[in-house]
Design a protein around this motif. Sequence first.
Motif, PDB file in Angstrom:
ATOM      1  N   ASN A  24     -45.914 -20.038  19.690  1.00 48.30           N
ATOM      2  CA  ASN A  24     -44.958 -20.667  20.594  1.00 48.30           C
ATOM      3  C   ASN A  24     -44.108 -21.736  19.904  1.00 48.30           C
ATOM      4  O   ASN A  24     -44.619 -22.586  19.180  1.00 48.30           O
ATOM      5  CB  ASN A  24     -45.696 -21.276  21.777  1.00 48.30           C
ATOM      6  CG  ASN A  24     -46.455 -20.230  22.558  1.00 48.30           C
ATOM      7  OD1 ASN A  24     -47.510 -19.770  22.139  1.00 48.30           O
ATOM      8  ND2 ASN A  24     -45.923 -19.837  23.699  1.00 48.30           N
ATOM      9  N   ILE A  25     -42.791 -21.675  20.175  1.00 43.60           N
ATOM     10  CA  ILE A  25     -41.834 -22.584  19.558  1.00 43.60           C
ATOM     11  C   ILE A  25     -41.254 -23.529  20.601  1.00 43.60           C
ATOM     12  O   ILE A  25     -41.629 -23.473  21.783  1.00 43.60           O
ATOM     13  CB  ILE A  25     -40.713 -21.802  18.829  1.00 43.60           C
ATOM     14  CG1 ILE A  25     -40.031 -20.788  19.766  1.00 43.60           C
ATOM     15  CG2 ILE A  25     -41.317 -21.073  17.632  1.00 43.60           C
ATOM     16  CD1 ILE A  25     -38.935 -21.314  20.597  1.00 43.60           C
ATOM     17  N   TRP A  26     -40.319 -24.393  20.177  1.00 39.94           N
ATOM     18  CA  TRP A  26     -39.829 -25.433  21.086  1.00 39.94           C
ATOM     19  C   TRP A  26     -38.306 -25.610  21.064  1.00 39.94           C
ATOM     20  O   TRP A  26     -37.746 -26.227  21.951  1.00 39.94           O
ATOM     21  CB  TRP A  26     -40.493 -26.768  20.773  1.00 39.94           C
ATOM     22  CG  TRP A  26     -40.447 -27.136  19.314  1.00 39.94           C
ATOM     23  CD1 TRP A  26     -39.494 -27.903  18.679  1.00 39.94           C
ATOM     24  CD2 TRP A  26     -41.375 -26.735  18.304  1.00 39.94           C
ATOM     25  NE1 TRP A  26     -39.780 -28.001  17.343  1.00 39.94           N
ATOM     26  CE2 TRP A  26     -40.939 -27.293  17.077  1.00 39.94           C
ATOM     27  CE3 TRP A  26     -42.536 -25.958  18.307  1.00 39.94           C
ATOM     28  CZ2 TRP A  26     -41.622 -27.109  15.876  1.00 39.94           C
ATOM     29  CZ3 TRP A  26     -43.211 -25.764  17.111  1.00 39.94           C
ATOM     30  CH2 TRP A  26     -42.755 -26.329  15.910  1.00 39.94           C
ATOM     31  N   ASP A  27     -37.623 -25.050  20.067  1.00 40.60           N
ATOM     32  CA  ASP A  27     -36.171 -25.180  20.042  1.00 40.60           C
ATOM     33  C   ASP A  27     -35.567 -24.053  19.218  1.00 40.60           C
ATOM     34  O   ASP A  27     -36.291 -23.187  18.707  1.00 40.60           O
ATOM     35  CB  ASP A  27     -35.744 -26.551  19.503  1.00 40.60           C
ATOM     36  CG  ASP A  27     -36.196 -26.809  18.068  1.00 40.60           C
ATOM     37  OD1 ASP A  27     -36.713 -25.874  17.396  1.00 40.60           O
ATOM     38  OD2 ASP A  27     -36.045 -27.949  17.593  1.00 40.60           O
ATOM     39  N   VAL A  35     -38.311 -16.116  13.402  1.00 46.13           N
ATOM     40  CA  VAL A  35     -37.651 -14.816  13.312  1.00 46.13           C
ATOM     41  C   VAL A  35     -37.361 -14.474  11.852  1.00 46.13           C
ATOM     42  O   VAL A  35     -37.573 -13.339  11.402  1.00 46.13           O
ATOM     43  CB  VAL A  35     -36.357 -14.795  14.152  1.00 46.13           C
ATOM     44  CG1 VAL A  35     -35.551 -13.528  13.882  1.00 46.13           C
ATOM     45  CG2 VAL A  35     -36.714 -14.870  15.636  1.00 46.13           C
ATOM     46  N   ASP A  36     -36.905 -15.456  11.087  1.00 42.28           N
ATOM     47  CA  ASP A  36     -36.663 -15.237   9.658  1.00 42.28           C
ATOM     48  C   ASP A  36     -37.949 -14.875   8.926  1.00 42.28           C
ATOM     49  O   ASP A  36     -37.926 -14.177   7.906  1.00 42.28           O
ATOM     50  CB  ASP A  36     -36.041 -16.483   9.028  1.00 42.28           C
ATOM     51  CG  ASP A  36     -34.599 -16.716   9.473  1.00 42.28           C
ATOM     52  OD1 ASP A  36     -34.008 -15.788  10.059  1.00 42.28           O
ATOM     53  OD2 ASP A  36     -34.075 -17.818   9.228  1.00 42.28           O
ATOM     54  N   ALA A  37     -39.081 -15.351   9.460  1.00 41.84           N
ATOM     55  CA  ALA A  37     -40.385 -15.051   8.861  1.00 41.84           C
ATOM     56  C   ALA A  37     -40.945 -13.710   9.324  1.00 41.84           C
ATOM     57  O   ALA A  37     -41.989 -13.280   8.842  1.00 41.84           O
ATOM     58  CB  ALA A  37     -41.377 -16.163   9.182  1.00 41.84           C
ATOM     59  N   GLY A  38     -40.264 -13.066  10.290  1.00 40.27           N
ATOM     60  CA  GLY A  38     -40.683 -11.742  10.736  1.00 40.27           C
ATOM     61  C   GLY A  38     -41.179 -11.628  12.147  1.00 40.27           C
ATOM     62  O   GLY A  38     -41.639 -10.557  12.552  1.00 40.27           O
ATOM     63  N   ASN A  69     -31.852 -25.578  26.580  1.00 37.32           N
ATOM     64  CA  ASN A  69     -32.694 -25.268  25.428  1.00 37.32           C
ATOM     65  C   ASN A  69     -32.924 -23.763  25.300  1.00 37.32           C
ATOM     66  O   ASN A  69     -32.772 -23.188  24.208  1.00 37.32           O
ATOM     67  CB  ASN A  69     -34.031 -25.999  25.556  1.00 37.32           C
ATOM     68  CG  ASN A  69     -34.864 -25.909  24.298  1.00 37.32           C
ATOM     69  OD1 ASN A  69     -34.434 -26.294  23.220  1.00 37.32           O
ATOM     70  ND2 ASN A  69     -36.088 -25.408  24.440  1.00 37.32           N
ATOM     71  N   ILE A  70     -33.260 -23.097  26.404  1.00 34.61           N
ATOM     72  CA  ILE A  70     -33.530 -21.656  26.316  1.00 34.61           C
ATOM     73  C   ILE A  70     -32.243 -20.894  26.011  1.00 34.61           C
ATOM     74  O   ILE A  70     -32.255 -19.869  25.309  1.00 34.61           O
ATOM     75  CB  ILE A  70     -34.214 -21.131  27.595  1.00 34.61           C
ATOM     76  CG1 ILE A  70     -34.837 -19.740  27.361  1.00 34.61           C
ATOM     77  CG2 ILE A  70     -33.269 -21.082  28.775  1.00 34.61           C
ATOM     78  CD1 ILE A  70     -35.977 -19.749  26.383  1.00 34.61           C
ATOM     79  N   SER A  71     -31.117 -21.399  26.490  1.00 32.16           N
ATOM     80  CA  SER A  71     -29.833 -20.772  26.175  1.00 32.16           C
ATOM     81  C   SER A  71     -29.545 -20.836  24.683  1.00 32.16           C
ATOM     82  O   SER A  71     -29.131 -19.836  24.065  1.00 32.16           O
ATOM     83  CB  SER A  71     -28.711 -21.455  26.959  1.00 32.16           C
ATOM     84  OG  SER A  71     -27.450 -20.923  26.589  1.00 32.16           O
ATOM     85  N   THR A  76     -29.348 -18.045  19.430  1.00 29.66           N
ATOM     86  CA  THR A  76     -29.606 -18.237  18.001  1.00 29.66           C
ATOM     87  C   THR A  76     -30.354 -17.063  17.383  1.00 29.66           C
ATOM     88  O   THR A  76     -30.145 -16.739  16.208  1.00 29.66           O
ATOM     89  CB  THR A  76     -30.400 -19.540  17.783  1.00 29.66           C
ATOM     90  OG1 THR A  76     -29.637 -20.643  18.292  1.00 29.66           O
ATOM     91  CG2 THR A  76     -30.695 -19.785  16.314  1.00 29.66           C
ATOM     92  N   VAL A  77     -31.217 -16.418  18.158  1.00 31.14           N
ATOM     93  CA  VAL A  77     -32.015 -15.314  17.621  1.00 31.14           C
ATOM     94  C   VAL A  77     -31.704 -14.026  18.377  1.00 31.14           C
ATOM     95  O   VAL A  77     -31.374 -14.056  19.566  1.00 31.14           O
ATOM     96  CB  VAL A  77     -33.526 -15.614  17.695  1.00 31.14           C
ATOM     97  CG1 VAL A  77     -33.854 -16.842  16.854  1.00 31.14           C
ATOM     98  CG2 VAL A  77     -33.996 -15.824  19.131  1.00 31.14           C
ATOM     99  N   ASP A  78     -31.817 -12.909  17.674  1.00 34.44           N
ATOM    100  CA  ASP A  78     -31.508 -11.615  18.275  1.00 34.44           C
ATOM    101  C   ASP A  78     -32.773 -10.801  18.514  1.00 34.44           C
ATOM    102  O   ASP A  78     -32.852  -9.625  18.168  1.00 34.44           O
ATOM    103  CB  ASP A  78     -30.538 -10.837  17.384  1.00 34.44           C
ATOM    104  CG  ASP A  78     -29.942  -9.624  18.096  1.00 34.44           C
ATOM    105  OD1 ASP A  78     -29.851  -9.665  19.336  1.00 34.44           O
ATOM    106  OD2 ASP A  78     -29.607  -8.636  17.413  1.00 34.44           O
ATOM    107  N   VAL A  79     -33.785 -11.458  19.065  1.00 34.37           N
ATOM    108  CA  VAL A  79     -35.031 -10.789  19.437  1.00 34.37           C
ATOM    109  C   VAL A  79     -35.342 -11.184  20.873  1.00 34.37           C
ATOM    110  O   VAL A  79     -34.756 -12.148  21.401  1.00 34.37           O
ATOM    111  CB  VAL A  79     -36.208 -11.186  18.503  1.00 34.37           C
ATOM    112  CG1 VAL A  79     -35.928 -10.792  17.059  1.00 34.37           C
ATOM    113  CG2 VAL A  79     -36.511 -12.674  18.621  1.00 34.37           C
TER     114      VAL A  79
END
Length: 255
Positions: A24-27, A35-38, A69-71, A76-79
């Motif tokens: 779990n992440i926060w920002d 995501v960059d880590a896989g 924040n969720i927006s 930022t990520v495409d997953v």
Amino acid sequence: MTQAEKATQFAQMHQPGNPLVLYNIWDAGSAKALVDAGAPAIATGSWSVADAQGFVDGEKLPLEIAMMNISRICKTVDVPVTLDFEGCYAVGPTGVARNVTQAMKMGAVGINFEDQMIGGKGLHSEADQVKRIQAAREAATEFGVDLFINARTDLFLKEANRDWHAGLMPQALERLAAYTDAGASGYFIPALVDPELIGRICEAATIPVNVLMMPGCPSVQELADLGVARISHGPWPYRRMLEELVVRFKEDTSA
């Protein structure tokens, strides 16, 4: 992928015996790093998100900040991104539907939805929580996204004495069945660490079961063998990050 396609993909990641492990992440920055880590999907943690913004957990973080924040994370990520939405910042079904729709407009394809009374004592009655889940499902259907509603029961989290968790199993299984019928996509059982009890819930469930990785919890492989489909790490990644930050600060500034 479209948001609807991400929702479908996210649901498919939940496989009993081959659990989706969510750190779990926060920002947006922590999401991008994973995501960059896989990481194939991203999940926020309400405690971490709130603390990172200077608030305590329990819907003390203003809803508008949570949505911002969720927006940012979703942009930022495409997953697939799932939001720890606590009690959806509402008590009644109408408010739940309104806020769930807002979260989907921000890009979320999943939510954690608690049955505890935020800011109060105990849990929402089973009947009331069923209505709340139904409202969230109806909102998702109207929006056109098969939102992954991870229905969380706080039965075990509210009982600190783990020796008494076995006695809560009838209620937990009853809520599992009711939440499933109401349209829940998954069943989250934080604070339950007894492998026999976890296994019983997995055997009874027709939807994916989510376990919180915490002290005393079985290993990832043991949970997989029990039939768990999702493992969350909750606030611990954020807490470890803060600990490392403080250690580095003290090392680099010590005389």
